[in-house]
Design a protein around this motif. Structure first.
Motif, mmCIF file in Angstrom:
data_model
loop_
_atom_site.group_PDB
_atom_site.id
_atom_site.type_symbol
_atom_site.label_atom_id
_atom_site.label_comp_id
_atom_site.label_asym_id
_atom_site.label_seq_id
_atom_site.Cartn_x
_atom_site.Cartn_y
_atom_site.Cartn_z
ATOM 1 N N HIS A 137 76.131 21.522 47.409
ATOM 2 C CA HIS A 137 75.019 22.379 47.020
ATOM 3 C C HIS A 137 74.560 23.195 48.231
ATOM 4 C CE1 HIS A 137 74.093 19.206 43.756
ATOM 5 N NE2 HIS A 137 74.848 20.162 43.262
ATOM 6 N N VAL A 152 62.192 7.959 42.903
ATOM 7 C CA VAL A 152 63.127 8.195 44.011
ATOM 8 C C VAL A 152 62.676 7.395 45.232
ATOM 9 C CG1 VAL A 152 63.926 10.435 43.220
ATOM 10 C CG2 VAL A 152 61.866 10.316 44.615
ATOM 11 N N SER A 186 61.753 14.722 49.162
ATOM 12 C CA SER A 186 62.711 14.071 48.263
ATOM 13 C C SER A 186 63.634 15.152 47.704
ATOM 14 C CB SER A 186 61.992 13.356 47.107
ATOM 15 O OG SER A 186 61.592 14.283 46.101
ATOM 16 N N GLN A 187 64.509 14.760 46.799
ATOM 17 C CA GLN A 187 65.425 15.718 46.198
ATOM 18 C C GLN A 187 64.691 16.761 45.360
ATOM 19 O OE1 GLN A 187 67.128 12.319 43.968
ATOM 20 N NE2 GLN A 187 67.164 13.672 42.198
ATOM 21 N N GLN A 245 72.057 24.720 50.607
ATOM 22 C CA GLN A 245 70.747 24.199 50.986
ATOM 23 C C GLN A 245 69.744 25.313 51.242
ATOM 24 O OE1 GLN A 245 70.092 20.816 50.957
ATOM 25 N NE2 GLN A 245 72.145 20.820 50.025
ATOM 26 N N ASP A 262 78.607 16.514 46.445
ATOM 27 C CA ASP A 262 77.250 16.365 45.927
ATOM 28 C C ASP A 262 77.232 16.189 44.411
ATOM 29 O OD1 ASP A 262 76.099 16.663 48.440
ATOM 30 O OD2 ASP A 262 75.948 18.846 48.263
ATOM 31 N N ARG A 294 71.554 25.634 40.160
ATOM 32 C CA ARG A 294 71.585 25.614 41.621
ATOM 33 C C ARG A 294 72.802 26.374 42.147
ATOM 34 N NH1 ARG A 294 70.479 19.626 43.851
ATOM 35 N NH2 ARG A 294 70.342 20.862 45.776
#
Length: 455
Positions: A191, A248, A269-270, A193, A332, A386
């Motif tokens: 992914h 999470v 976090s994600q 960033q 990922d 994404r």
């Protein structure tokens, strides 16, 4: 007659049970009242809406023509499901809650991928992920119990080479399936960033809000104004009670370090950056509220991701690391990283995918590749929107052909095993149907498949 069995419709069941659950809790009380019970098996019921919705779903998946015979077969299959559940209660067959939670997470991830991410999923149903999980939990748990019962019934069923050959030879020559070209494809996904600057801006915005709260402003009020979590912002950021390992890890760890009323530092976090307030602990559960700020995603560093994947590709090409190991260490994509990066057919669960079912963005890449080739890094957009980059490996490619034992032995073996397992389920059904209370609506008592099983 063509029967519909659990083992012949695994992919359909996985999707249909989700849809049935969502359909069921989306109905109004008036609609549920009008809906009728068409069968009872001990404490378990089949609703007319269950059958009708499942019937429409099966028609759309299988492309078959509507028929009462097909609906009868589906009714019989639903009755088998309820018998499995009833016998599971009698035999004390259960599944552990962590297994249910894990399967719920997988289903939610799948649903989110279909609508473009978790946020859109929550917006689509106007419910938080926690609410969706609560409403799906019973259905998922029942399905896992049924699978465990099926495993007990058919776990020791096997087929010999002689049985496989007999099964194949029984297929009329003019009914042999024609297999189109199929491919095995591996992928490693990274992914793109968000830039460091955008992350820093999100962090600073939350730091400013934290200072305002410490100076006396109300956390819930600021959450309503600024939080980018659509599932909790309107409720002042409150998430409700969760058990350990249900959130999470970064969020949970920060929350559990707080005393009631305490405010965390900014954590990542994600999902983005969080500011957390612990509201209450109750036994093994805890209730928090949070403010979520997501970094702006207008600019992600795709070029840096391309360079990273190109380096990984070079290691694979030079035999410094295998594709499978590289997928596990670097990819990922949660759906493929743990099985060597291999894409799976959603219809069959096999790594062999018909060319006409390959994602178009991959099809045009592999169309010019030779078996064994690994593509250069390719930018693409994931199902949840994404920006990402992947390298693709063409593992194998078959030519179109009529089914034969040499080229399609494993497929034929699977089909033969499925048939034998179906017979085992039918035999179990006939043996156990008299051990539970069953009441069937007169409209369905004459279903042909049901009569055969009940004889």
């Amino acid at each position: 007659m063509r029967k519909i069995h659990h083992f012949a419709k695994t992919a359909f069941a996985a999707l249909c049970l989700i849809a049935l659950s969502v359909s069921a809790y989306a109905q109004t009380p008036v609609q549920r009242k009008v809906d009728g019970i068409i069968a009872k098996v001990d404490n378990h019921v089949i609703l007319r809406s269950d059958l009708e919705f499942g019937y429409l779903q099966y028609l759309s998946q299988s492309k078959q023509q509507p028929s009462e015979e097909l609906k009868c077969q589906l009714f019989t299959s639903l009755l088998q499901d309820k018998l499995l559940l009833a016998r599971a209660e009698i035999d004390s067959v259960t599944v552990e809650e962590p297994m249910v939670s894990s399967e719920l997470d997988r289903r939610i991830q799948y649903l989110a991928s279909q609508v473009g991410g978790v946020e859109r999923l929550e917006q689509y149903y106007n419910k938080s992920v926690r609410q969706l999980k609560d409403e799906l939990r019973k259905t998922i748990k029942e399905q896992l119990v049924m699978e465990k019962m099926q495993q007990q019934i058919t776990g020791k069923v096997t087929v010999t080479p002689k049985e496989i050959k007999k099964y194949f030879n029984a297929i009329p020559a003019d009914s042999l399936p024609y297999f189109s070209s199929e491919v095995e494809i591996g992928q490693i996904v990274k992914h793109a960033q968000v830039s460091r600057q955008q992350k820093q801006e999100a962090r600073e915005k939350l730091e400013a809000l934290r200072q305002r709260i410490l100076a006396g402003e109300d956390f819930a009020t600021l959450a309503k104004q600024y939080s980018q979590d659509p599932g909790s912002a309107a409720a002042g950021g409150e998430l409700g009670f969760f058990k350990k390992k249900e959130l999470v890890p970064e969020y949970e760890a920060a929350a559990l370090r707080l005393e009631p009323g305490g405010i965390s530092n900014v954590i990542e976090s994600q999902f983005g950056f969080h500011l957390i307030q612990l509201i209450e602990r109750k036994g093994q559960e805890f209730n928090t509220r949070h403010i979520l700020i997501k970094p702006a995603t207008a600019t992600v560093d795709v070029e840096e991701t391309i360079a990273e994947l190109d380096s990984i590709r070079t290691l694979i090409v030079n035999d410094s690391i295998s594709f499978a190991k590289a997928a596990k260490e670097f990819s990922d994509d949660k759906n493929t990283k743990d099985n060597g990066g291999m894409l799976m057919s959603r219809a069959t669960g096999s790594t062999y995918i018909p060319m006409d079912q390959v994602d178009p963005s991959i099809f045009f890449v592999i169309d010019t590749m030779q078996v064994g080739d690994i593509s250069k890094p390719i930018p693409f957009t994931t199902e949840d929107g994404r920006e990402a980059v992947r390298i693709v490996s063409l593992k194998s490619k078959s030519k179109p052909h009529l089914a034969n034992l040499k080229d399609d032995y494993q497929k034929i073996a699977n089909a033969a095993l499925g048939q034998k397992r179906s017979k085992a389920v039918d035999a179990w059904f006939r043996k156990n149907i008299g051990t539970v209370y069953i009441e069937i609506d007169p409209e369905y008592q004459d279903c042909g498949g049901l009569q055969q099983l009940m004889q």
